[in-house]
Design an enzyme around this catalytic site. Structure first.
Site, PDB file in Angstrom:
ATOM      1  N   TRP A   1       0.841  -1.209   0.000  1.00 48.89           N
ATOM      2  CA  TRP A   1       0.000   0.000   0.000  1.00 48.89           C
ATOM      3  C   TRP A   1       0.871   1.252   0.000  1.00 48.89           C
ATOM      4  O   TRP A   1       0.404   2.346  -0.303  1.00 48.89           O
ATOM      5  CB  TRP A   1      -0.950   0.002   1.211  1.00 48.89           C
ATOM      6  CG  TRP A   1      -0.291   0.280   2.549  1.00 48.89           C
ATOM      7  CD1 TRP A   1       0.717  -0.448   3.107  1.00 48.89           C
ATOM      8  CD2 TRP A   1      -0.577   1.338   3.473  1.00 48.89           C
ATOM      9  NE1 TRP A   1       1.068   0.088   4.336  1.00 48.89           N
ATOM     10  CE2 TRP A   1       0.279   1.179   4.587  1.00 48.89           C
ATOM     11  CE3 TRP A   1      -1.488   2.397   3.480  1.00 48.89           C
ATOM     12  CZ2 TRP A   1       0.256   2.046   5.687  1.00 48.89           C
ATOM     13  CZ3 TRP A   1      -1.511   3.256   4.585  1.00 48.89           C
ATOM     14  CH2 TRP A   1      -0.638   3.074   5.666  1.00 48.89           C
ATOM     15  N   ASP A   2       2.155   1.071   0.307  1.00 49.28           N
ATOM     16  CA  ASP A   2       3.098   2.193   0.332  1.00 49.28           C
ATOM     17  C   ASP A   2       3.026   3.001  -0.969  1.00 49.28           C
ATOM     18  O   ASP A   2       3.163   4.227  -0.956  1.00 49.28           O
ATOM     19  CB  ASP A   2       4.537   1.679   0.475  1.00 49.28           C
ATOM     20  CG  ASP A   2       4.742   0.766   1.673  1.00 49.28           C
ATOM     21  OD1 ASP A   2       3.781   0.106   2.078  1.00 49.28           O
ATOM     22  OD2 ASP A   2       5.870   0.689   2.167  1.00 49.28           O
TER      23      ASP A   2
ATOM     24  N   GLU B   1       0.952  -1.841  13.222  1.00 47.93           N
ATOM     25  CA  GLU B   1       1.003  -3.308  13.279  1.00 47.93           C
ATOM     26  C   GLU B   1       1.357  -3.822  14.676  1.00 47.93           C
ATOM     27  O   GLU B   1       1.497  -5.027  14.868  1.00 47.93           O
ATOM     28  CB  GLU B   1       2.001  -3.835  12.238  1.00 47.93           C
ATOM     29  CG  GLU B   1       1.498  -3.634  10.817  1.00 47.93           C
ATOM     30  CD  GLU B   1       2.527  -3.993   9.753  1.00 47.93           C
ATOM     31  OE1 GLU B   1       3.723  -4.082  10.088  1.00 47.93           O
ATOM     32  OE2 GLU B   1       2.126  -4.171   8.591  1.00 47.93           O
TER      33      GLU B   1
ATOM     34  N   LYS C   1       3.346   1.744  16.382  1.00 44.71           N
ATOM     35  CA  LYS C   1       4.474   1.559  15.459  1.00 44.71           C
ATOM     36  C   LYS C   1       4.594   2.724  14.488  1.00 44.71           C
ATOM     37  O   LYS C   1       5.669   3.214  14.185  1.00 44.71           O
ATOM     38  CB  LYS C   1       4.278   0.255  14.689  1.00 44.71           C
ATOM     39  CG  LYS C   1       5.390  -0.074  13.708  1.00 44.71           C
ATOM     40  CD  LYS C   1       5.075  -1.352  12.939  1.00 44.71           C
ATOM     41  CE  LYS C   1       6.208  -1.703  11.986  1.00 44.71           C
ATOM     42  NZ  LYS C   1       5.850  -2.783  11.060  1.00 44.71           N
ATOM     43  N   GLN C   2       3.456   3.145  13.949  1.00 40.87           N
ATOM     44  CA  GLN C   2       3.475   4.184  12.907  1.00 40.87           C
ATOM     45  C   GLN C   2       2.137   4.913  12.921  1.00 40.87           C
ATOM     46  O   GLN C   2       1.163   4.406  13.465  1.00 40.87           O
ATOM     47  CB  GLN C   2       3.703   3.559  11.544  1.00 40.87           C
ATOM     48  CG  GLN C   2       2.568   2.680  11.056  1.00 40.87           C
ATOM     49  CD  GLN C   2       3.003   1.702   9.978  1.00 40.87           C
ATOM     50  OE1 GLN C   2       3.419   0.601  10.287  1.00 40.87           O
ATOM     51  NE2 GLN C   2       2.900   2.110   8.724  1.00 40.87           N
TER      52      GLN C   2
HETATM   53  C1  BGC Z   1       4.798  -1.225   7.745  1.00 42.89           C
HETATM   54  C2  BGC Z   1       3.768  -1.323   6.642  1.00 42.89           C
HETATM   55  C3  BGC Z   1       4.471  -1.214   5.303  1.00 42.89           C
HETATM   56  C4  BGC Z   1       5.599  -2.217   5.199  1.00 42.89           C
HETATM   57  C5  BGC Z   1       6.423  -2.043   3.949  1.00 42.89           C
HETATM   58  C6  BGC Z   1       5.853  -2.288   7.544  1.00 42.89           C
HETATM   59  O1  BGC Z   1       6.844  -2.176   8.521  1.00 42.89           O
HETATM   60  O2  BGC Z   1       4.199  -1.405   9.004  1.00 42.89           O
HETATM   61  O3  BGC Z   1       2.822  -0.290   6.771  1.00 42.89           O
HETATM   62  O4  BGC Z   1       3.558  -1.420   4.284  1.00 42.89           O
HETATM   63  O5  BGC Z   1       6.480  -2.061   6.289  1.00 42.89           O
HETATM   64  O6  BGC Z   1       7.007  -0.779   3.904  1.00 42.89           O
END
Ligand code: BGC
Length: 768
Positions: free
Chosen positions: A358-359, A489, A601-602
């Site tokens: 999804w990035d 996550e 986490k984000q």
């Molecule tokens: C992130 C995801 C992301 C993936 C690839 C993961 O660490 O939590 O949101 O899509 O990394 O960049």
């Protein structure tokens, strides 16, 4: 402690001094690529120390059989691995019969440089081998942007204190394993090893996917810059071909090998033509010669930088950081091939084995829209359009019906290939990004025609998914979405993730809005799409029941939307109370402890507010920022950039700057202690956004107006950037005292700057 050994420099990434502990990190940081292929910065000569060898070709993957402890229905059969491809850089070197290996030498004056302005990688050093001979070595290597199947190496050895033999043994080696195989399997079958006069080639094919790849090399030599011929001896093995040449040198002589190499693949050629095409490529490269190829490389990068560069005055580390991000994004994806996409590690490593996350939609599209031709972002959208059938199949496997689509979390060809249940089944918010990408593109470019032509089908299928995935809760008298993982996550199987629910609601609303517009303005397309999707007005009313009555967890006490149901049961201990020794928590704590903690986490709730900022007041943004940022650990590379942009928009420049440094130098300073695995490519687009949208305050509001609200960190003298906007090129400059706009195009452009309207006349600088 994060690593901090990269020498600050405006246009280059530089490492001075040899430290074996940094080899793998540097192999990631100094990677080179041309959008079609790329590789880690491995040494050409033998190296017996710790190294992670990697060379990759865009689009060539292997479906590695899924490995899990406990099979769950719905898991994908395989995890797509970006394939570690045959090694073409290798040159065994012997000095008077002794193998040249930096791990066994005394090394001085070691310098490695990745020149981002010109697109090449070099090393220079003096080494004394165990038998006492001293050599001075200089190397230069690049993968050509212009001839994107070709790479070239210039490798020179000066005999400092001896006369004798320098042996160069260039080779192509197809016996390469992925670091991350699930069953330690070899993914290639070698079909032919072909020896030529001064060239050689190996034809191999990937198991299962049957991509065929020809890897060819051709070499030439010089002593003291004068071309010399040398006699070769061939050694042909099952998976490798080596040509050995012995050059006699006198003390002080410099012996140079030029090695040209090429990958050709069945993605672009008939299988029967691959070997010839590869041989032709190396012949063409050798005929042009290293210097001519390099000159064209410099020109290609000069063109890229014209629109992509961001100049920061007064802060070398920030300047180096932003250029590194822009450089790596371009090395990963140039936008010329609609079959390719932007892998989170690009060509710098293997983790996140699949190519597309999804990035791309949530982070990368703005960068490509503003720095390249509009067709590039459109290619990225069409990549998903072309995979709609697979997204529908994927949803069917999970029990959805009626053409509902769930796009994969990770994919190479449209099929899901991520196999951790909490991500594969639960991180469904990714579906929202697919529509957001379309919205963002249409809003930025005004190319609404994309929707009737392609986008609407995707949108209908996703709206159907959200409608089916939500369920009515009698207890709440609202629609809820249960059992999800949000962007954060560090929480799994939660209910009513604010971000997911928000995106689901918005996706339905936007789809219906677009349906109405297409019905009005593109009647023919409307009829075609409606018939194909078998969509009725009644069905859309059912969707709207869900979007109109979506549930969002809210805390009256804190006056904020909660990330999910029950979030306030957690102990809210800010990250500044976490000891440094405990971070990053994903490397120090058990998963159980992480899940129970409040640490994010984000950006999650804040991610939603970032995407739909115009729907929230400044006070709301401030409240949510103050609630969530202090408990966010930013252990995803995608996190600091969003926080930097939001901090700038609520006038918190010191925080915005702190987050900016973290995003822009995430890999260079190895904040998350994992750069040896590869660089974080997709978040680099976030770094670009942190300058352009964050400090520059660029927004394209829904009424189609381009707005800026430039601010500047105290630490900088000035910054400037260029954007393409609807066929026009606009330059923005901001210093501590003034702000300038320059319209490089032929049309008048209306802007809103700091809430005031200004008109940019072509070629006239507006100074504010
Ligand atoms: C992130 C995801 C992301 C993936 C690839 C993961 O660490 O939590 O949101 O899509 O990394 O960049």
């Amino acid at each position: 402690m994060n690593k901090n050994y990269i020498v600050p420099s405006e246009w280059s990434i530089i490492e001075n001094g040899f430290d074996a502990d940094n080899v793998e990190a540097s192999e990631s940081l100094f990677s080179i690529g041309n959008g079609s292929m790329g590789q880690r910065a491995n040494f050409e000569e033998d190296y017996s120390g710790k190294t992670f060898q990697g060379s990759y070709i865009g689009g060539i993957y292997y479906p590695d059989k899924t490995r899990v402890g406990w099979w769950k229905n719905g898991y994908p059969e395989y995890f797509a691995k970006v394939l570690n491809a045959p090694n073409w850089i290798g040159i065994h070197i012997k000095i008077n019969g002794t193998t040249f290996d930096l791990n066994t030498c005394k090394i001085s004056d070691f310098k490695r440089e990745l020149n981002m302005k010109e697109g090449w990688l070099s090393r220079s050093f003096t080494a004394e081998i165990p038998s006492g001979e001293k050599v001075e070595v200089t190397t230069k290597r690049f993968v050509s942007v212009e001839i994107n199947e070709v790479g070239a190496i210039e490798y020179s050895v000066k005999a400092v204190n001896f006369s004798g033999a320098i042996e160069f043994a260039p080779y192509v080696d197809s016996g390469i394993m992925n670091e991350d195989t699930n069953y330690d399997e070899f993914f290639w079958e070698i079909l032919e090893v072909i020896d030529g006069d001064n060239n050689a080639c190996i034809l191999s094919k990937t198991l299962k996917t049957e991509f065929h790849v020809a890897t060819a090399m051709q070499v030439s030599f010089a002593i003291n810059n004068k071309e010399v011929s040398a006699t070769k001896e061939t050694s042909k093995e099952e998976k490798k071909i080596t040509h050995t040449y012995k050059l006699q040198v006198l003390e002080g002589d410099v012996a140079t090998i030029y090695k040209y190499a090429s990958y050709t693949s069945s993605m672009n050629y008939e299988i029967a033509d691959l070997v010839e095409a590869s041989f032709l490529n190396v012949e063409k490269a050798a005929n042009l010669g290293f210097n001519a190829l390099l000159a064209s490389q410099i020109k290609s990068w000069d063109e890229i930088w014209k629109t992509a560069d961001i100049v920061i005055e007064g802060d070398v580390k920030a300047q180096q950081g932003i250029r590194f991000n822009i450089f790596q994004l371009n090395q990963t994806y140039m936008g010329t091939d609609a079959r390719l996409n932007i892998g989170p590690k690009g060509f710098t490593g293997e983790k996140y084995g699949g190519s597309t996350y999804w990035d791309t939609e949530a982070y990368c599209i703005p960068f490509y829209m503003a720095t390249k031709d509009q067709s590039v972002a459109k290619n990225l959208l069409k990549y998903r359009y072309n995979q709609l059938d697979k997204a529908i199949e994927n949803a069917e496997k999970l029990g959805f019906t009626n053409g509902a689509a769930l796009y994969p979390m990770v994919t190479m060809n449209g099929e899901e290939c991520h196999n951790e249940w909490e991500i594969t089944f639960e991180e469904i918010h990714r579906n929202g990004a697919m529509i957001y990408g379309i919205y963002n593109y249409v809003n930025y470019t005004q190319d609404f025609a994309y929707i009737p032509e392609f986008g609407l089908e995707v949108m209908i299928a996703i709206a159907r998914f959200w409608h089916q995935r939500a369920n009515y809760s009698a207890a709440k008298d609202k629609y809820v979405i249960l059992g999800v993982t949000g962007p954060n996550e560090y929480e799994n199987n939660i209910n009513n993730n604010y971000y997911t629910n928000y995106l689901a609601k918005w996706c339905i609303e936007y789809t219906v809005e677009c349906l109405n517009k297409v019905k009005e303005d593109y009647k023919e397309d409307f009829d075609r799409v409606i018939e194909k999707a078998n969509l009725t007005a009644e069905e859309t009313y059912e969707w709207l029941k869900v979007s109109d009555n979506m549930y969002f967890p809210y805390s009256e006490e804190h006056n904020v939307y909660l990330q999910q149901d029950g979030f306030l049961d957690k102990e809210l201990i800010p990250t500044d109370k976490l000891e440094a020794s405990q971070r990053p928590i994903n490397q120090k704590w058990s998963w159980d402890r992480i899940l129970r903690s409040c640490y994010i986490k984000q950006a999650d709730t804040l991610q939603g507010m970032y995407l739909f900022e115009d729907r929230f007041s400044k006070e709301e943004l401030e409240r949510h920022f103050d609630f969530y940022e202090p408990i966010t650990v930013h252990e995803s590379s995608l996190s600091p950039c969003v926080h930097s942009i939001l901090a700038a928009s609520i006038d918190r420049m010191p925080k915005a700057y702190e987050m900016y440094l973290r995003t822009s130098r995430l890999d260079l300073d190895d904040y998350n202690h994992e750069v040896h695995e590869g660089c974080h490519i997709t978040s680099m687009a976030g770094t670009w956004m942190a300058v352009v949208q964050g400090f520059g305050g660029m927004r394209v509001w829904q009424d189609g107006i381009l707005a800026f609200n430039p601010q500047i960190p105290e630490e900088w003298k000035s910054y400037s950037f260029t954007i393409n906007f609807r066929g026009n090129t606009i330059k923005v400059y901001k210093s501590q005292t003034e702000c300038k706009f320059f319209n490089e195009s032929e049309n008048e452009i209306k802007l809103i700057v700091d809430n005031k309207e200004i008109i940019l006349t072509p070629s006239v600088e507006v100074v504010l």
